[in-house]
Design a protein around this motif. Structure first.
Motif, PDB file in Angstrom:
ATOM      1  N   CYS A  25       0.972  -1.222  -0.085  1.00 15.09           N
ATOM      2  CA  CYS A  25       0.149  -0.077   0.134  1.00 15.09           C
ATOM      3  C   CYS A  25       0.745   1.345   0.222  1.00 15.09           C
ATOM      4  N   ASN A  26       0.564   2.314  -0.789  1.00 16.65           N
ATOM      5  CA  ASN A  26       1.291   3.497  -0.787  1.00 16.65           C
ATOM      6  C   ASN A  26       0.146   4.736  -0.375  1.00 16.65           C
ATOM      7  N   ILE A  27       0.387   5.536   0.210  1.00 16.07           N
ATOM      8  CA  ILE A  27      -0.377   6.854   0.452  1.00 16.07           C
ATOM      9  C   ILE A  27       0.525   8.184   0.602  1.00 16.07           C
ATOM     10  N   ASN A  28       0.158   9.118  -0.109  1.00 20.36           N
ATOM     11  CA  ASN A  28       0.919  10.340  -0.007  1.00 20.36           C
ATOM     12  C   ASN A  28       0.035  11.223   0.578  1.00 20.36           C
ATOM     13  N   GLY A  29       0.341  11.582   1.876  1.00 19.15           N
ATOM     14  CA  GLY A  29      -0.228  12.493   2.742  1.00 19.15           C
ATOM     15  C   GLY A  29       0.614  13.260   3.710  1.00 19.15           C
ATOM     16  N   ASN A  30      -0.177  14.089   4.597  1.00 17.56           N
ATOM     17  CA  ASN A  30       0.805  14.744   5.614  1.00 17.56           C
ATOM     18  C   ASN A  30       0.209  14.258   7.223  1.00 17.56           C
TER      19      ASN A  30
END
Length: 118
Positions: free
Chosen positions: A94-99
């Motif tokens: 899984c890959n998530i781009n976030g802050n």
């Protein structure tokens, strides 16, 4: 923040599995969520991705068989895999781009193994 994946396992060809991925903490400003996979001896490759607006992108080999979706309220991303083939056997990440409050980062899960028997 860590990404927690679930749903992998052993399935016969033609079967289905559903992968889930959720962050252990709150992520803000999530842009892209996606699933990658890496088969033995091969490079990691993008399987599917979904952006905040809902648009999706799929690798050609999984089009029509896999569906990516997201629950924006829970920051969860799913991968429904149908009509599985032995060549789908791989570790799925899984890959998530976030802050998470320290700036935008690219987060990765530890992987879940999917094995499709013939």
């Amino acid at each position: 923040v860590q990404l927690v994946e679930s749903g992998g396992g052993l399935v016969q060809a033609g079967g289905s599995l559903r992968l889930s991925c959720a962050p252990s903490g709150k992520l803000f400003s999530i842009s892209v969520m996606g699933w990658y996979r890496q088969a033995p001896g091969k490079q990691r490759e993008l399987v599917a991705s979904i952006v905040s607006g809902g648009s999706t992108n799929y690798q050609d080999s999984v089009k029509g068989r896999f569906t990516i979706s997201r629950d924006n309220a829970k920051d969860v991303v799913y991968l429904q895999m149908n009509s599985l083939k032995p060549e789908d056997t791989a570790v799925y990440y899984c890959n998530i781009n976030g802050n998470a409050g320290i700036g935008v980062m690219n987060y990765w899960g530890t992987g879940t193994l999917v094995t499709v028997s013939s």
